[in-house]
Scaffold this active site. Structure first.
Site, short mmCIF file in Angstrom:
data_model
loop_
_atom_site.label_atom_id
_atom_site.label_comp_id
_atom_site.label_asym_id
_atom_site.label_seq_id
_atom_site.Cartn_x
_atom_site.Cartn_y
_atom_site.Cartn_z
N ASP A 74 2.45 2.28 3.88
CA ASP A 74 1.56 3.39 3.54
C ASP A 74 2.35 4.66 3.28
O ASP A 74 1.89 5.76 3.58
CB ASP A 74 0.48 3.64 4.61
CG ASP A 74 -0.82 4.22 4.02
OD1 ASP A 74 -0.84 4.54 2.81
OD2 ASP A 74 -1.80 4.34 4.77
N HIS A 84 2.05 4.66 -2.17
CA HIS A 84 1.42 5.53 -3.15
C HIS A 84 2.38 6.51 -3.82
O HIS A 84 3.44 6.82 -3.30
CB HIS A 84 0.31 6.34 -2.47
CG HIS A 84 -0.62 5.50 -1.65
ND1 HIS A 84 -1.47 4.58 -2.22
CD2 HIS A 84 -0.83 5.43 -0.31
CE1 HIS A 84 -2.18 3.99 -1.25
NE2 HIS A 84 -1.80 4.49 -0.09
N HIS A 125 -9.07 0.61 -0.85
CA HIS A 125 -8.34 1.61 -0.05
C HIS A 125 -9.30 2.67 0.47
O HIS A 125 -10.28 3.00 -0.19
CB HIS A 125 -7.26 2.25 -0.95
CG HIS A 125 -6.39 3.22 -0.24
ND1 HIS A 125 -6.72 4.56 -0.09
CD2 HIS A 125 -5.20 3.05 0.39
CE1 HIS A 125 -5.75 5.15 0.59
NE2 HIS A 125 -4.83 4.27 0.89
N GLU A 158 0.87 -1.18 0.00
CA GLU A 158 0.00 0.00 0.00
C GLU A 158 0.90 1.22 0.00
O GLU A 158 1.07 1.91 1.01
CB GLU A 158 -0.96 0.04 1.20
CG GLU A 158 -1.98 1.17 1.04
CD GLU A 158 -2.85 1.43 2.25
OE1 GLU A 158 -3.29 0.48 2.91
OE2 GLU A 158 -3.09 2.63 2.54
C1 GRE Z 1 -3.64 6.87 2.80
O1 GRE Z 1 -3.59 6.84 1.58
O2 GRE Z 1 -3.68 5.82 3.44
C2 GRE Z 1 -3.66 8.19 3.49
C3 GRE Z 1 -4.00 9.35 2.80
C4 GRE Z 1 -4.01 10.56 3.45
C5 GRE Z 1 -3.66 10.62 4.78
C6 GRE Z 1 -3.32 9.50 5.47
C7 GRE Z 1 -3.32 8.27 4.84
O3 GRE Z 1 -4.35 9.25 1.50
O4 GRE Z 1 -3.00 7.16 5.51
ZN ZN Z 2 -2.86 4.37 1.77
#
Ligand code: GRE
Ligand code: ZN
Length: 327
Positions: free
Chosen positions: A287, A10, A164, A8
């Protein structure tokens, strides 16, 4: 532990970068922006430093799901997927891709997933919760009948689907009025995503498509801790549950779901997930860029679980689920 796989994790493209900013106070927005934009620099250096061999990358949130115009949403998804494919091509030994999908149009989403898997070599999809479709004030969930052909494609392609989090729409977030601190990863993300997962289970989706595999982050968005009560509340009343699905929720949870450690670096929560799901359905994740790789890795590498489980959760479960040993 060396050789970890994280899934996970990004990135953002210029069109979606602003979506991540609202979650963070001004002084660190630039930091989050820089992290989201980088793939081969600091990210790869941190992976080396903390024993992460591979990241499966996905677009930031809510991004495509929050673009009500279906054609525009599809354009952004395609753009993100093409950009991601280009990045993966530079280091396929360290990065693989999960597709962004414009679920606003389920048929086109299915075709884009097929393109991503067959032409771009992606390993699955990551979708940020419900989609706003045409009207920004609509929240469309994927248990609805119009998504059944989409799910048939996911099952046929035999790739996992990562559900997600995103925040609820303002109209569905009234319970947080006066308490905006609970929005986002603190509470609302988990609440929103757990309800979506239960909708999928209760709808009978997994009776129709029993080979579907859904991934939840954050050690299951509190579902492992709640699952017994979901099935057993007022169990003394005959026919207490009436939902279209054939089995108990925990049967689907244990057959069709996986969870990752993203953003939930806590041993008690991990052990509860092991007790509910077993160690074959749990996978390491950080994350990044919203949480820190060192926090995730330092915790995971030393948390008190058996070494065979650490190897499964850190690496081999993801290798199997995403078929990472094949091409
Ligand atoms: C996530 O993608 O898990 C996320 C966000 C924004 C803040 C915290 C977070 O997109 O964990
Ligand atoms: Zn995330």
């Amino acid at each position: 532990m060396q050789g970890k796989i994280a899934l996970e994790e990004h990135f953002a493209i210029p069109e979606t970068a602003a979506d991540s900013m609202g979650y963070f106070p001004q002084p660190i927005r630039q930091e989050v922006h820089n992290r989201n934009a980088d793939i081969h620099g600091r990210r790869l250096a941190l992976m080396d430093e903390y024993g992460i061999e591979m990241m499966l990358l996905s677009l930031n949130a809510p991004a495509v799901q929050a673009i009500p115009n279906p054609a525009h949403a599809h354009d952004i998804a395609r753009k993100a997927n093409d950009y991601l494919a280009e990045q993966v091509r530079k280091r396929p030994d360290r990065f693989q891709g999960l597709a962004a999908l414009a679920m606003q149009d389920p048929e086109r989403a299915a075709r884009e997933l097929e393109r991503c898997v067959k032409d771009l070599g992606f390993r699955g999809a990551l979708v940020n919760g419900f989609s706003q479709v045409n009207d920004p004030d609509t929240a469309v969930y994927y248990d609805l009948p119009q998504y059944r052909p989409f799910w048939a494609t996911v099952e046929r392609l035999d790739v996992p689907f990562y559900l997600h989090p995103r925040n609820p729409l303002p109209r569905d977030a009234k319970i947080y009025d006066g308490h905006p601190w609970m929005l986002g990863p603190i509470w609302a993300f988990g609440q929103e995503t757990a309800v979506h997962a239960l909708r999928l289970m209760g709808s009978g989706l997994f009776d129709a498509h029993p080979r579907l595999q859904i991934i939840l982050g954050h050690l299951g968005e509190n579902l492992p801790y709640a699952m017994w009560r979901v099935d057993n509340a007022n169990a003394w009343i005959e026919n207490r549950h009436s939902y279209p699905a054939k089995r108990r929720m925990r049967d689907y949870f244990c057959a069709n779901f996986h969870v990752t450690t993203s953003g939930n670096f806590h041993t008690q929560a991990l052990i509860d997930a092991v007790l509910v799901l077993g160690s074959d359905r749990i996978m390491f994740s950080a994350d990044w860029p919203f949480e820190n790789i060192d926090h995730a890795a330092n915790w995971f590498d030393s948390c008190p679980i058996g070494e065979p489980d650490r190897l499964k959760i850190g690496r081999t479960n993801a290798m199997k689920l995403f078929k990472l040993d094949k091409d």
